[in-house]
Design an enzyme around this catalytic site. Sequence first.
Site, PDB file in Angstrom:
ATOM      1  N   SER A  96       1.058  -1.261  -0.056  1.00 52.96           N
ATOM      2  CA  SER A  96       0.105   0.185   0.011  1.00 52.96           C
ATOM      3  C   SER A  96       0.849   1.191  -0.055  1.00 52.96           C
ATOM      4  O   SER A  96       1.570   1.542   0.990  1.00 52.96           O
ATOM      5  CB  SER A  96      -0.965   0.019   1.224  1.00 52.96           C
ATOM      6  OG  SER A  96      -1.636  -1.250   1.430  1.00 52.96           O
ATOM      7  N   LYS A 171      -7.424   1.737  -2.610  1.00 51.80           N
ATOM      8  CA  LYS A 171      -6.989   1.284  -0.924  1.00 51.80           C
ATOM      9  C   LYS A 171      -6.830   2.330  -0.130  1.00 51.80           C
ATOM     10  O   LYS A 171      -7.426   1.920   1.096  1.00 51.80           O
ATOM     11  CB  LYS A 171      -5.156   0.493  -1.325  1.00 51.80           C
ATOM     12  CG  LYS A 171      -4.903   0.385   0.128  1.00 51.80           C
ATOM     13  CD  LYS A 171      -5.388  -0.808   0.990  1.00 51.80           C
ATOM     14  CE  LYS A 171      -4.574  -1.374   2.124  1.00 51.80           C
ATOM     15  NZ  LYS A 171      -5.450  -2.077   2.976  1.00 51.80           N
TER      16      LYS A 171
HETATM   17  P1  NAD Z   1       5.788  -5.887   7.299  1.00 53.26           P
HETATM   18  O1  NAD Z   1       6.462  -4.672   7.906  1.00 53.26           O
HETATM   19  O2  NAD Z   1       5.077  -6.965   8.153  1.00 53.26           O
HETATM   20  O3  NAD Z   1       6.518  -6.382   6.278  1.00 53.26           O
HETATM   21  C1  NAD Z   1       7.474  -5.688   4.920  1.00 53.26           C
HETATM   22  C2  NAD Z   1       8.492  -6.421   4.901  1.00 53.26           C
HETATM   23  O4  NAD Z   1       9.162  -6.044   3.874  1.00 53.26           O
HETATM   24  C3  NAD Z   1       9.405  -7.120   5.831  1.00 53.26           C
HETATM   25  O5  NAD Z   1       9.767  -8.451   5.901  1.00 53.26           O
HETATM   26  C4  NAD Z   1      10.698  -6.281   5.356  1.00 53.26           C
HETATM   27  O6  NAD Z   1      11.919  -6.780   6.096  1.00 53.26           O
HETATM   28  C5  NAD Z   1      10.690  -6.250   4.137  1.00 53.26           C
HETATM   29  N1  NAD Z   1      11.567  -5.010   3.531  1.00 53.26           N
HETATM   30  C6  NAD Z   1      11.447  -3.945   3.724  1.00 53.26           C
HETATM   31  N2  NAD Z   1      12.475  -3.231   3.072  1.00 53.26           N
HETATM   32  C7  NAD Z   1      13.068  -4.248   1.981  1.00 53.26           C
HETATM   33  C8  NAD Z   1      13.856  -3.979   0.923  1.00 53.26           C
HETATM   34  N3  NAD Z   1      14.505  -3.112   0.828  1.00 53.26           N
HETATM   35  N4  NAD Z   1      14.171  -5.480   0.420  1.00 53.26           N
HETATM   36  C9  NAD Z   1      13.627  -6.474   0.774  1.00 53.26           C
HETATM   37  N5  NAD Z   1      12.485  -6.550   1.905  1.00 53.26           N
HETATM   38  C10 NAD Z   1      12.232  -5.351   2.442  1.00 53.26           C
HETATM   39  O7  NAD Z   1       4.702  -5.236   6.772  1.00 53.26           O
HETATM   40  P2  NAD Z   1       3.233  -5.948   6.240  1.00 53.26           P
HETATM   41  O8  NAD Z   1       2.175  -5.999   7.334  1.00 53.26           O
HETATM   42  O9  NAD Z   1       3.520  -7.334   5.789  1.00 53.26           O
HETATM   43  O10 NAD Z   1       2.540  -4.883   5.285  1.00 53.26           O
HETATM   44  C11 NAD Z   1       3.244  -4.925   3.811  1.00 53.26           C
HETATM   45  C12 NAD Z   1       2.114  -3.800   3.160  1.00 53.26           C
HETATM   46  O11 NAD Z   1       0.978  -4.356   3.062  1.00 53.26           O
HETATM   47  C13 NAD Z   1       2.062  -2.630   3.589  1.00 53.26           C
HETATM   48  O12 NAD Z   1       2.270  -1.712   2.568  1.00 53.26           O
HETATM   49  C14 NAD Z   1       0.992  -2.746   4.433  1.00 53.26           C
HETATM   50  O13 NAD Z   1       0.544  -1.150   4.612  1.00 53.26           O
HETATM   51  C15 NAD Z   1       0.110  -3.567   3.766  1.00 53.26           C
HETATM   52  N6  NAD Z   1      -1.168  -4.146   4.358  1.00 53.26           N
HETATM   53  C16 NAD Z   1      -0.906  -4.870   5.527  1.00 53.26           C
HETATM   54  C17 NAD Z   1      -1.887  -5.093   6.167  1.00 53.26           C
HETATM   55  C18 NAD Z   1      -1.900  -5.800   7.565  1.00 53.26           C
HETATM   56  O14 NAD Z   1      -2.821  -6.330   8.086  1.00 53.26           O
HETATM   57  N7  NAD Z   1      -0.437  -6.247   7.901  1.00 53.26           N
HETATM   58  C19 NAD Z   1      -3.061  -5.397   5.283  1.00 53.26           C
HETATM   59  C20 NAD Z   1      -3.319  -4.963   4.275  1.00 53.26           C
HETATM   60  C21 NAD Z   1      -2.383  -4.222   3.612  1.00 53.26           C
END
Ligand code: NAD
Length: 298
Positions: A96, A171
């Site tokens: 997002s 979104k």
């Molecule tokens: P998170 O922080 O748990 O996961 C993000 C991952 O990206 C981490 O494992 C991190 O190590 C990795 N990362 C960061 N920089 C990186 C790079 N340069 N190279 C490789 N990996 C890298 O976040 P999440 O909760 O999984 O959310 C991910 C996306 O989905 C966000 O944009 C969030 O807004 C969206 N989202 C989350 C949810 C939820 O309930 N958690 C629901 C809908 C949408």
Amino acid sequence: MSVTGFIGLGIMGKPMAKNLVKAGYDLVVYDIVKDAVDEVAAAGAQAASSVAEVAAKADVIVTMLPNSPQVEDVVLGADGVLANAKPGTVIVDMSSISPIIAREVAAACEAKGVTLIDAPVSGGEPKAIEGTLAIMAGGDSAVFERVKPILEKMGSSVTLVGDVGSGNVTKLANQVIVALNIAAMSEAMVLATKAGVDPEKVYHAIRGGLAGSTVLEQKIQKVLTGNFDPGFRIELHIKDLQNALDASHAVNVPLPLTASVMELMQMSKAAGDAGNDHSGLIKQYERLSGVEVRAGKE
Ligand code: NAD
């Protein structure tokens, strides 16, 4: 057989990647956190040690990263996807992010013969695990049709809403509605509790009426037990509301209620709650009112 890439194995990316492995995709995965890569590799994916390795091996690359700067870095960075991908590669960015940045990154990709579809999701970790996310996509319709079977392994509803960037606009609309619902639930439950009524009974009394909602159903147990483990962290919701305010101001639309809830979330963050589930916003209301909304409290 073609190889699919997956970059970003956090709360959401990990179960989404595992569902692609389960569905039979030859998946190559990368995250800066090695434990996350090892866990998905143990489920049957190939472990990569860099973004470049994923880009060199895969024809379609899914990204699930925190926000715009990480997507810019992974896709456009010096050793990123674009620097290493073959022409014809498709990037499906499911993070997002700001729709403005999604369009900019897509334009940079297009110049190198790589197509980006933005396809953020709604539904949170439980639906990521079940493979029943709601996926809202923006981009070229022919490319969308090509990647739709992959998206259908992660979501039960997959909708193309318009050109690239439209997925993230959709979104943001979703996140505005969710944030305002959480704030409304918090205000109502603090009111009921402080006025001497058991909040659990209030929930059961109102859930079948007009105030019933998916937010109420999914979040009330967290509130009643006081367990605000994420789920969706307050800091990520602040990020989405900032993107919503930026995108709305760019088209001259004021979002007064979103701005108010944004500041309440900032208060939660300042109080040390940034890592809590977004339903933990109620703690901010509890501090303001001197009451705790928990099962059996009245
Ligand atoms: P998170 O922080 O748990 O996961 C993000 C991952 O990206 C981490 O494992 C991190 O190590 C990795 N990362 C960061 N920089 C990186 C790079 N340069 N190279 C490789 N990996 C890298 O976040 P999440 O909760 O999984 O959310 C991910 C996306 O989905 C966000 O944009 C969030 O807004 C969206 N989202 C989350 C949810 C939820 O309930 N958690 C629901 C809908 C949408």
